[in-house]
Structure formats: C-alpha cells, structure tokens
Scaffold this active site. Structure first.
Site, PDB file in Angstrom:
ATOM      1  N   CYS A 114     -26.329  10.915  -6.463  1.00 29.53           N
ATOM      2  CA  CYS A 114     -25.709   9.785  -7.157  1.00 29.53           C
ATOM      3  C   CYS A 114     -26.733   8.658  -7.366  1.00 29.53           C
ATOM      4  O   CYS A 114     -27.661   8.827  -8.140  1.00 29.53           O
ATOM      5  CB  CYS A 114     -24.465   9.317  -6.403  1.00 29.53           C
TER       6      CYS A 114
ATOM      7  N   HIS B 229     -20.995  14.205  -5.148  1.00 31.95           N
ATOM      8  CA  HIS B 229     -20.740  13.918  -3.740  1.00 31.95           C
ATOM      9  C   HIS B 229     -19.991  15.102  -3.124  1.00 31.95           C
ATOM     10  O   HIS B 229     -19.248  15.807  -3.805  1.00 31.95           O
ATOM     11  CB  HIS B 229     -19.876  12.662  -3.588  1.00 31.95           C
TER      12      HIS B 229
END
Length: 487
Positions: free
Chosen positions: A329, A426
């Site tokens: 991310c 994630h």
C-alpha cells in the site's frame, strides 16, 4: 426488545476489545443474535466491509466472533490520525474530510447523529448489541460532547461494565479513580467490574476484591487470566511478541510515524520459521533477508522520515547484497519515482521523490479505493485474498509485470531484476498459499504453512471459554436480559 451492554475501560489497552470479542462469541455459542458496536474508533488498523466501507480492524474481528460479515454500522465513526493534531474523519465507512482536533470536537454533535442512526439500525436486526468504549470515560477534557463512552451510554440508556488491566499495576486505583471522576448518573450506570490479565495466586487477590466491592458498592463480575500465546489483532498498538526457531528467516519492518494496517504482518510474526522485527526509526537498521515497507496514513511524511533516518541507503545496500524488498500500500507507493498529493489529501507537502526502485508514479485523489479482493498471484499461481484501502492512483511501466490478477484485473508490480515487489493488497500473507509463494520468492524455500484463520478462530474460542470459566455469567445474563440463559 434489543439489549445493549457497553464495555468501557479505565485506559486504552485495558482489554475492552478482548472482552467484547469474548462476550460476542459466548453469546453466539448460546444461539443469540449478537452484533458488535463501537461508536467512535481512533485507529490506523482498518478493514473493508461487505457494504464497501471502512471500519476499525477490532470490530471486524468482533464480527467474526459473531459469525457476521463486517458492516459499517458496527463502527460508524472512524478517526485515522494523519498528524499529531489532525485525522481523517470517516463516517459510515467513507471519508468525510481531514479535521484538526478542535474542528472535530465541534463536529461531534453531528457525528453522534450518525452513531445513533447505526445503533438504531442494528437494534432492528439483533437481540443483543455489545458496545466497546474508547480510551477511558474519565478523560475530563473529552467529556463535553462525548460520543465514545458515557455520552453514548447515556444517550441509549444502557448499562456499563468497567474493565481494568491488573498487569499494568494499580488496578484498584484505576477502578476507584475512574468511578470517582464520573457523574452520579454515570456511576449508577456502571453495574460491575472485570479485572483483566491476572497471573498468580487468585487467593492473594481476594481481600482486595472484597475491599473494592465494599468501597464502591459494585460487584466484581470476574477476574480474567493472562492468556499465554494468545493473539487478537491489535486495534492500534504494535504487538511485537513472537517465538521463532534458531536461524529463522529474518524480516524487518520499519515503524513509521503513521504506520497503518500493521496487522498485515501478524501471520508472519506468529510463524516459527520467521523472525519478524519491527524496527523503530531511532534503532540501528539490522541485516535481514527481506525488508517490508508497511502501509501509511501519511505516505509523504513517512517516506521523508525513512529517508531522514537512513533507510534509503540501507535498502539500496540490502538490494546490492541480493536481498528482497516488498512494499504494501503506502510502502508500495514509496518504491516509485514520485508521489503527488496536489489536493492535500494526506499532507501539506504536495510532492516528494520516491525511493526510485520501481518505475511508477502515484497521485493521491479524494476518492478512496475500498474493496475486498481475491485472485491469483503470478508467483506459483497461488490463491490470494485480501482488501484494498488507498487513495493513491499508480501508473507506470512497472505495472507491465504485475504481482497478481484480482477479479480479472492485474495488480501491483515486480521489478525486472525480480528483487522488488509492490502491491496494494492488505492481508496478502493471511492465506497460506500466497504467504508460501511470497516467502519462496523472497528466499525461504522450505516454508511450512500455518492456517492463520484457524489460529485466530481458536483464540476467539479461548476467549468465550474464559467467560464461562471466570465471569459471573448469571449477572452478565441479567444485564443482557437473556430470556433463556443457562450457565
């Protein structure tokens, strides 16, 4: 009629999340329709919900305890700090704006409307609502317009159980002091205490418990033991506990000021073959087999902190010696050429050079990507699942060599020399196939998979057992108005 019970704590990390999770699974096992709820959460660990929003990670775990899919009504107000005095305000799962603390304090009256709206919807669907407070109800400076603790409890007229952590020391002062700082009506609302994380001979605590009950006129509903080798995904604090084998595969993760979703690394931290270390920016950067750059709520500021503390040179040296690097991310964005934030989504700095390890550029935009994903890694064709939470839009030629295919679309980037990998996913290590493939890519050939979801489920069951064994369940049932309770 729906019954609401609120669990408040004498401090942050007193055990509120744990007790809520425990009661939720205990009720589920007794066939009650139970749902978790947290009016306001301040956390950088979050999850994507079935209705396409974002809530605190702890409420997603509590939903699992109830065998429910996470929904935005379970945590209607989420605050994600992006500076020392400001945070992104998320209402019903979607970002409203960035607010400074004073501005949010005045906004709380409006936020309470969102809280009560969600509570009302849940009341129409479930028999019991188990509510988690935030911090402590005795934070005098936050009492005005409170929506997280007694302000909410008074608004919905629900009973409260107060939890304190004896492992910190001073447990009687915690409970008596907190109670003393509440108003008379709030004191009356507290129906009892739970003492958390006790280890030792319980008989040595008995005289103190008797004194506490006599002093306050409130019952101690139970003393919960300190659970060894216990794991519950952290709401915010970083859990660095691990037990690894000698000569384990070494992974390091820098602790940036606004690190987010560090629960990504729990499946690695809990694996005996892996020595995962979270490294503070003031620590010497150790050698490792793999460096992982984590997510961030302020990617430009966190990248600057990494560079200022020598991580760029350390990463370049690590790569020269044949090491591997993964960026997740915000960490993925840092690997690129440039990061742009022209609208001030996260930072007042509008542009920063990246680590220049992947040929990508990222621009932060107002709309946030929130989705649960699944697909196939291009490494060993391993099955992968996870979730995306990001404002960045990433472009560049490095995307021509993607990490995986998710729902029919390529995602992420792998460098041409196969040393660097970046992804927005994630939870990418939670599924054993993907975890094994990624660690094989990083250099751990003989990886023994563990079932992370089964591990989490086992510990949730341990919590429910703890309610049966250590809590006065008859009194708990009375507070919940359970019509058919049997111990």
């Amino acid at each position: 009629m729906t019954t609401t019970l609120m669990i408040q704590g004498t401090s942050s990390d007193a055990g509120k999340s744990t007790v809520v999770t425990a009661i939720c699974r205990w009720l589920y096992r007794k066939n009650y329709a139970v749902v978790p709820f947290k009016p306001q959460n301040m956390a950088l660990n979050s999850a994507v919900t079935i209705d396409g929003g974002e809530i605190g990670r702890a409420q997603a775990v509590q939903a699992q305890a109830c065998k429910l899919q996470a929904h935005t009504d379970m945590n209607p107000v989420l605050l994600k700090p992006n500076s020392n005095t400001g945070a992104q305000v998320i209402i019903h799962g979607h970002a409203l704006s960035n607010m400074e603390a004073q501005d949010y304090h005045h906004y709380k009256t409006t936020a309470m409307s969102a809280v009560l709206e969600s509570h009302q919807r849940l009341s129409q669907q479930y028999q019991t609502i188990i509510v988690e407070g935030a911090g402590s109800p005795a934070e005098i400076n936050l009492r005005d317009r409170d929506i997280a603790n007694m302000g909410f409890a008074e608004a919905v007229d629900c009973p409260v159980i107060l939890v304190a952590d004896i492992d910190r020391g001073g447990v009687f002062a915690q409970l008596v002091g907190t109670l003393d700082l509440l108003s008379k009506s709030e004191q009356d609302r507290v129906k009892g205490f739970i003492i958390n994380r006790f280890r030792g001979d319980i008989s040595l605590l008995t005289s103190g418990l008797e004194w506490l009950e006599q002093k306050t006129g409130k019952p101690v509903l139970g003393v919960l033991p300190y659970l060894q080798d216990f794991h519950l995904e952290a709401e915010d604090a970083i859990d660095s506990r691990q037990v690894c084998e000698p000569n384990a595969f070494k992974i390091i993760v820098p602790i940036t000021p606004r690190i987010s979703n560090h629960t990504d690394f729990d499946p690695l931290r809990l694996h005996p073959q892996i020595d995962l270390q979270f490294i503070s920016l003031d620590q010497t950067i150790p050698d490792a087999d793999l460096i992982i750059l984590p997510g961030s709520k302020n990617v430009i500021a966190d990248l600057k902190s990494l560079i200022d503390n020598g991580w760029q040179q350390a990463i370049n040296k690590h790569l020269r010696y044949g090491g591997k690097v993964i960026g997740l991310c915000g960490g993925y964005q840092m690997l690129g050429q440039e990061i742009h934030d022209p609208l001030g989504i996260e930072s007042t700095t509008t542009q920063i050079d990246g680590l220049k390890l992947l040929n990508i550029n990222t621009t932060l935009e107002p709309s946030k990507q929130l989705r649960n994903v699944k697909g196939i890694l291009h490494i060993d064709n391993a099955h992968v699942e996870g979730y995306e939470i990001h404002s960045g839009v990433t472009v560049g030629t490095a995307l021509n060599k993607p990490v995986c295919q998710l729902d029919g679309q390529d995602e992420g980037a792998i460098s041409d020399d196969d040393q660097i990998l970046g992804s927005y996913v994630h939870g990418i290590f939670e599924h054993s196939e993907a975890c094994a493939a990624l660690l094989k890519w990083a250099g751990l050939a003989e990886f023994k998979p563990i079932d992370y979801h089964a591990l989490r489920e086992k510990d949730i069951e341990r919590l429910a057992d703890m309610i049966d064994e250590h809590i006065d369940t008859d009194t708990l049932a009375e507070l919940l108005d359970l019509p058919e309770h049997s111990s």
